[in-house]
Design an enzyme around this catalytic site. Structure first.
Site: not given
Ligand code: PMP
Length: 390
Positions: A237, A205, A177
Site C-alpha cells: 500500500k 492501511h 479497511s
Molecule cells: N490486511 C488488510 C487490513 C488489508 O486491507 C489487506 C489488503 N487488502 C491485507 C491485510 C493483505 O495485504 P496484501 O495485499 O499484501 O496481501
C-alpha cells in the site's frame, strides 16, 4: 462443473457477479482504464511512490544485479543482502528488535495466527477485521471469540469469560479497511496488560500513513512497541511494492523464521520488489510532507462531502467511505461517477453489511487540488441524479 455454473448464475441474478477492470497505466491520480482517462480514487498507492522515479530506478538496479526471481525460499537459496537490509529497515521503522518478510500481507497474518497460536489458546478478534485475519483465525487451532467493532466493554466482558486460557491474543486492524476508522489501540493495550494477553495489530492501511514518523498506529498513539508484540504490515500500500511483514522481538521473529509455514515453504520475494520497498521506506522517513498533505486532503474531502449532504464517516485516514445504502443504487452511483471521469467502485455485501453498500474513496498524497474539485463535482452531480442527496 454444473454446480459451479449454477452458483455463477445465482451471482449474476443477484447482481453480484464480479468482473475484472483493466488498468492500462500506473496507479497514479490520473489513470488509463479501458481506454479512458479517469481520476483514480480507489488506489492504495497512498503516498504516490508506486510511480515515483526513484523507487522505479531502485527496482531496475536490483533487477540488473540480482535478476528477476529469488529462485529459492529464504532458508535454502533465496536469501539476499537486499532481503536482510529490508528486514532491518522495517525493524528500525517499526521500532522493534527485528522483522520478518512474507510474500503478502495476507500470508503475514495467516503466518502469525497459525504459528503462534493453537490448541488451548483464545484469539479475540474485532468483527470488522480483514479477511486474512479471519482466515488465519480459522486455520489456527485456537478458539476464536469475535468482539463487537472497537467495543472495549464487549471485549472486556468476553476476556473475563476466558480468564484461564493458556495464551490469549487480541487482534485488530490498525485502520479498518472498509470504514477507515482507527482502532482504540491504547485501550486494547491496557486491557491486554490487565488480562496478560498478546496484542497483534494489522497496520496494512496505517503504515506510512499514520504517526509522526509514518510508523503506523503504534506511532500515532505514541505507544511503546513492546506492548504491541505482533505488528503486521504490508508492503503493497503506502510502501508501493508487494509483500508483507511481521515486526516484533528478536525471539518472536526467530521463532517465526523457524516455524512459520508461509515463510518456509514459499519462494522469497523477488529482488525488484524488495529494492522498491527499501527505497519507499527511506522516502517515508525523509518526506513527511507527503503524509501531511494526505492527512490534510483526507480531512478536507470528508468535510466537503458531508457539507453536500453525503453520509460520510468523520475521521482522518485516506479511506473515506460514502454510504449509499442499497446495493443497486451504489452500483448506479459508481457507474455515473465513472462517466463523469472518476474511478471509485462500489463496495457491496459480502464485503460490507447488507444495506450499507458504499463508495469507498481512497486518496493519494499526489492528488492535486484540481483532482479534488473534479471528485467533488462528480459526487455532487451523481448524488443528485441517483437521489442520494437532494
Ligand atoms: N490486511 C488488510 C487490513 C488489508 O486491507 C489487506 C489488503 N487488502 C491485507 C491485510 C493483505 O495485504 P496484501 O495485499 O499484501 O496481501
Amino acid at each position: 462443473m454444473q454446480e459451479f455454473e449454477e452458483a455463477l448464475l445465482t451471482l449474476r441474478e443477484a447482481g453480484r457477479y464480479r468482473q475484472l477492470r483493466r488498468m492500462e497505466s500506473a496507479s497514479a491520480p490520473r489513470v488509463q482504464v479501458e481506454s479512458r482517462e479517469l481520476v483514480m480514487c480507489a488506489s492504495n498507492n497512498y503516498l504516490g511512490f508506486a510511480n515515483d522515479e526513484r523507487v522505479i530506478q531502485a527496482a531496475c538496479a536490483a533487477l540488473q544485479t540480482y535478476g528477476t526471481g529469488a529462485s529459492g525460499s529464504r532458508l535454502i537459496t533465496g536469501n539476499s543482502t537486499l532481503h536482510e537490509q529490508l528486514e532491518a529497515t522495517i525493524a528500525r521503522f517499526k521500532q522493534t528488535e527485528s522483522a520478518i518478510l512474507f510474500n503478502t500481507g495476507y500470508m503475514a497474518n495467516v503466518a502469525a495466527l497459525t504459528t503462534l497460536f493453537g490448541d488451548g489458546d483464545v484469539i479475540f478478534s474485532d468483527e470488522l477485521n480483514h479477511a486474512s485475519i479471519i482466515d488465519g483465525c480459522r486455520m489456527s487451532k485456537a478458539q476464536v471469540v469475535i468482539y463487537r467493532h472497537s467495543d472495549m466493554a464487549d471485549l472486556q466482558g468476553k476476556m473475563e469469560e476466558f480468564h484461564h486460557a493458556k495464551k490469549k491474543l487480541i487482534v485488530t486492524d490498525g485502520v479498518f479497511s472498509m470504514d477507515g476508522d482507527i482502532a482504540p489501540l491504547p485501550q486494547i493495550v491496557e486491557l491486554a496488560q490487565r488480562e496478560q494477553a498478546f496484542v497483534m495489530v494489522d497496520d496494512a492501511h496505517a503504515t506510512g500513513v499514520l504517526g509522526a514518523h509514518g510508523g503506523g498506529t503504534v506511532d500515532y498513539f505514541q505507544l511503546d512497541a513492546r506492548y504491541v508484540q505482533i505488528q503486521v504490515g504490508t508492503l503493497s500500500k503506502a510502501i508501493s511494492s508487494e509483500g508483507g511483514f511481521i515486526a516484533g522481538d528478536q525471539v518472536l521473529i526467530d521463532y517465526l523464521r523457524n516455524k512459520a509455514r508461509p515463510f518456509i515453504f514459499s519462494t522469497a520475494l523477488s529482488p525488484g520488489v524488495v529494492a522498491a520497498a527499501l527505497t519507499a521506506i527511506e522516502l517515508i522517513g525523509a518526506e513527511a510532507d507527503r503524509r501531511n498533505r494526505l492527512h490534510r486532503l483526507s480531512i478536507q474531502l470528508r468535510s466537503a462531502l458531508a457539507a453536500r449532504g453525503f453520509q460520510v464517516q468523520q475521521g482522518e485516514t485516506p479511506i473515506i467511505p460514502v454510504v449509499i445504502g442499497e446495493e443497486r443504487r451504489a452500483l448506479a452511483f459508481a457507474k455515473r461517477l465513472e462517466t463523469l471521469g472518476v474511478f471509485a467502485p462500489a463496495i457491496r455485501p459480502p464485503s460490507v453489511p447488507v444495506g450499507s453498500s458504499r463508495i469507498r474513496l481512497t486518496l493519494m498524497a499526489t492528488h492535486s487540488d484540481r483532482d479534488l474539485e473534479l471528485i467533488l463535482h462528480a459526487f455532487e452531480t451523481a448524488g443528485k441524479e441517483v437521489g442520494v442527496i437532494s
